[in-house]
Motif scaffolding. Structure first.
Motif, PDB file in Angstrom:
ATOM      1  N   ASP A 124       0.574  -1.802  -4.822  1.00  0.00           N
ATOM      2  CA  ASP A 124       1.175  -1.304  -6.057  1.00  0.00           C
ATOM      3  C   ASP A 124       1.841   0.035  -5.785  1.00  0.00           C
ATOM      4  O   ASP A 124       1.237   0.916  -5.170  1.00  0.00           O
ATOM      5  N   GLY A 127       1.426   5.157  -8.962  1.00  0.00           N
ATOM      6  CA  GLY A 127       0.225   5.975  -8.866  1.00  0.00           C
ATOM      7  C   GLY A 127      -0.591   5.982 -10.142  1.00  0.00           C
ATOM      8  O   GLY A 127      -1.822   5.973 -10.111  1.00  0.00           O
ATOM      9  N   ARG A 130      -2.364   2.705 -10.445  1.00  0.00           N
ATOM     10  CA  ARG A 130      -3.445   2.665  -9.462  1.00  0.00           C
ATOM     11  C   ARG A 130      -4.692   3.370  -9.997  1.00  0.00           C
ATOM     12  O   ARG A 130      -5.809   2.864  -9.839  1.00  0.00           O
ATOM     13  N   GLN A 133      -6.329   1.113 -12.415  1.00  0.00           N
ATOM     14  CA  GLN A 133      -6.981   0.011 -11.713  1.00  0.00           C
ATOM     15  C   GLN A 133      -8.280   0.468 -11.055  1.00  0.00           C
ATOM     16  O   GLN A 133      -9.305  -0.231 -11.111  1.00  0.00           O
ATOM     17  N   GLN A 134      -8.260   1.625 -10.440  1.00  0.00           N
ATOM     18  CA  GLN A 134      -9.454   2.127  -9.752  1.00  0.00           C
ATOM     19  C   GLN A 134     -10.597   2.347 -10.730  1.00  0.00           C
ATOM     20  O   GLN A 134     -11.757   2.049 -10.413  1.00  0.00           O
ATOM     21  N   TRP A 146      -6.449  -0.172  -1.857  1.00  0.00           N
ATOM     22  CA  TRP A 146      -5.065  -0.064  -2.326  1.00  0.00           C
ATOM     23  C   TRP A 146      -4.160   0.327  -1.169  1.00  0.00           C
ATOM     24  O   TRP A 146      -4.529   1.171  -0.343  1.00  0.00           O
ATOM     25  N   ASP A 148       0.301   0.950  -0.418  1.00  0.00           N
ATOM     26  CA  ASP A 148       1.610   1.027  -1.067  1.00  0.00           C
ATOM     27  C   ASP A 148       2.716   0.369  -0.246  1.00  0.00           C
ATOM     28  O   ASP A 148       3.889   0.472  -0.582  1.00  0.00           O
TER      29      ASP A 148
END
Length: 379
Positions: A124, A127, A130, A133-134, A146, A148
């Protein structure tokens, strides 16, 4: 000055500089890439809310659109049946998800597949997404990582839900009809300080001849097709180094080539989404709304085949999810959960517009999601 105003002003200045550096014009694909992904400014790179079931002011969500995993957890649970089968068929234990959004699909897949998945990698560029998601996936510990960018080689099962539609497209416009018509590439220029459409002559053409006397606007998808070819290259590198390759499944809205470039679809498919409303003007409110184009699944399939992948199948999202056991999952769900899951398969909702295509390295097998209603023959 409000944050959205600051955001659009900074992105507008970036676009102005890009247009000036391009001699007064940039292609729509370049504009779309900056509008969506410019670091800190583009739609997917800024801190604005994107995914959720409600617009701003309703339940405090402030989202722009809802995707299938946010709509119903049964989506990911059904998809997990296909992912699990593909892991077994390829002898792998890794899942790769592109554009994981809120992390809802990852949560559903990991929660259903359990220890079958040794590692779950999210690719992904955003930022802010992310971070979201985290937080959502913290309970899965080191299983999730993760990145990039793609490594040189990958193996396992790749999933991408509404990823291909967000890849920048080129716009082509024909003036004068099929007989003697002239094709132009539509891009973005400046009128004073404002963004404006501007066309330039081009040798580019749609992959099929478009019939009819009418002017015609449509898209071609070199970036999405290049992405599929790159994915195939990474699978191939895995095989060459003694790995196992893998499989990939993409779910998105779109058509086969014959429908995509139908004479009646003469206004193209580019759409924008903000606060659960759609519009067709990507030059307005840049950075504050999503910009998408429907997927040409024939082009995607050919890109995969040309790069050495085999097509496992192609079908509607409704047929795919039913093949993967969605109906039985709905039986034990609440009435509200069943109502949301029904939107995944209803023809007038997501069931028919959304399609699923599957790829694999090596010899294909009869994949679960395509056992009934496979439409590969229409690609």
């Amino acid at each position: 000055m409000t944050e959205p105003t600051s955001l659009t002003s900074a992105l507008h200045k970036l676009l102005q500089r890009a247009i000036q550096a391009g001699g007064g014009w940039i292609g729509f694909d370049r504009f779309m890439a900056l509008a969506l992904y410019a670091p800190g400014l583009g739609y997917y790179a800024n801190s604005g809310a994107k995914f959720g079931t409600m617009p701003e002011g309703v339940k405090g969500e402030g989202s722009d659109f809802v995707t299938a995993p946010e709509l119903s957890p049964l989506f990911g649970q059904a998809l997990a049946a296909q992912v699990g089968e593909a892991l077994a068929a390829t002898g792998t234990d890794e899942v790769w998800e592109f554009g994981a959004g809120s992390g809802a699909l990852a949560q559903q897949l990991l929660g259903t597949l359990g220890e079958t998945v040794r590692r779950y990698t999210i690719v992904d560029l955003s930022g802010t997404l992310r971070a979201r998601q985290q937080a959502r996936l913290a309970g899965f510990g080191d299983t999730v990582r993760w990145v990039d960018a793609l490594p040189e080689a990958i193996q396992g099962v790749v999933v991408g839900n509404e990823v291909l539609d967000a890849m920048p497209v080129k716009l082509l416009v024909r003036q004068g009809g099929q007989a003697g018509g002239v094709w132009w590439e539509r891009g973005v220029a400046l009128e004073g300080d404002a963004l404006a459409w501007a066309d330039r002559p081009t040798e580019l053409r749609p992959p099929v001849e478009v019939e009819g006397p009418q002017d015609y606007l449509s898209e071609i998808h070199p970036q999405a097709e290049a992405f599929i070819a790159t994915l195939a290259d990474r699978f191939r590198a895995s095989l060459q180094s003694g790995g196992r390759g893998g499989a990939a499944f993409f779910l998105d809205y779109g058509f086969p080539e014959s429908e995509y470039y139908h004479p009646q679809r003469h206004m193209g498919t580019v759409m924008c989404h903000r606060a659960h409303q759609a519009d067709t003007n990507p030059l307005a409110d840049v950075g504050l709304k999503d910009i998408t184009a429907h997927v040409n699944f024939t082009g995607v399939a050919l890109a995969g085949q040309d790069a050495g992948l085999n097509v496992l199948g192609y079908t509607s999202q409704a047929r795919f999810l039913l093949n993967c056991g969605l109906a039985s999952l709905m039986e034990s769900a609440t009435l509200a959960q069943r109502a949301n899951a029904l939107k995944l398969i209803a023809e007038h909702e997501m069931g028919e517009l959304f399609k699923v295509i599957g790829f694999c390295t090596g010899e294909p097998w009869e994949a679960l999601g395509f056992t009934h209603g496979d439409r590969t023959h229409v690609l």
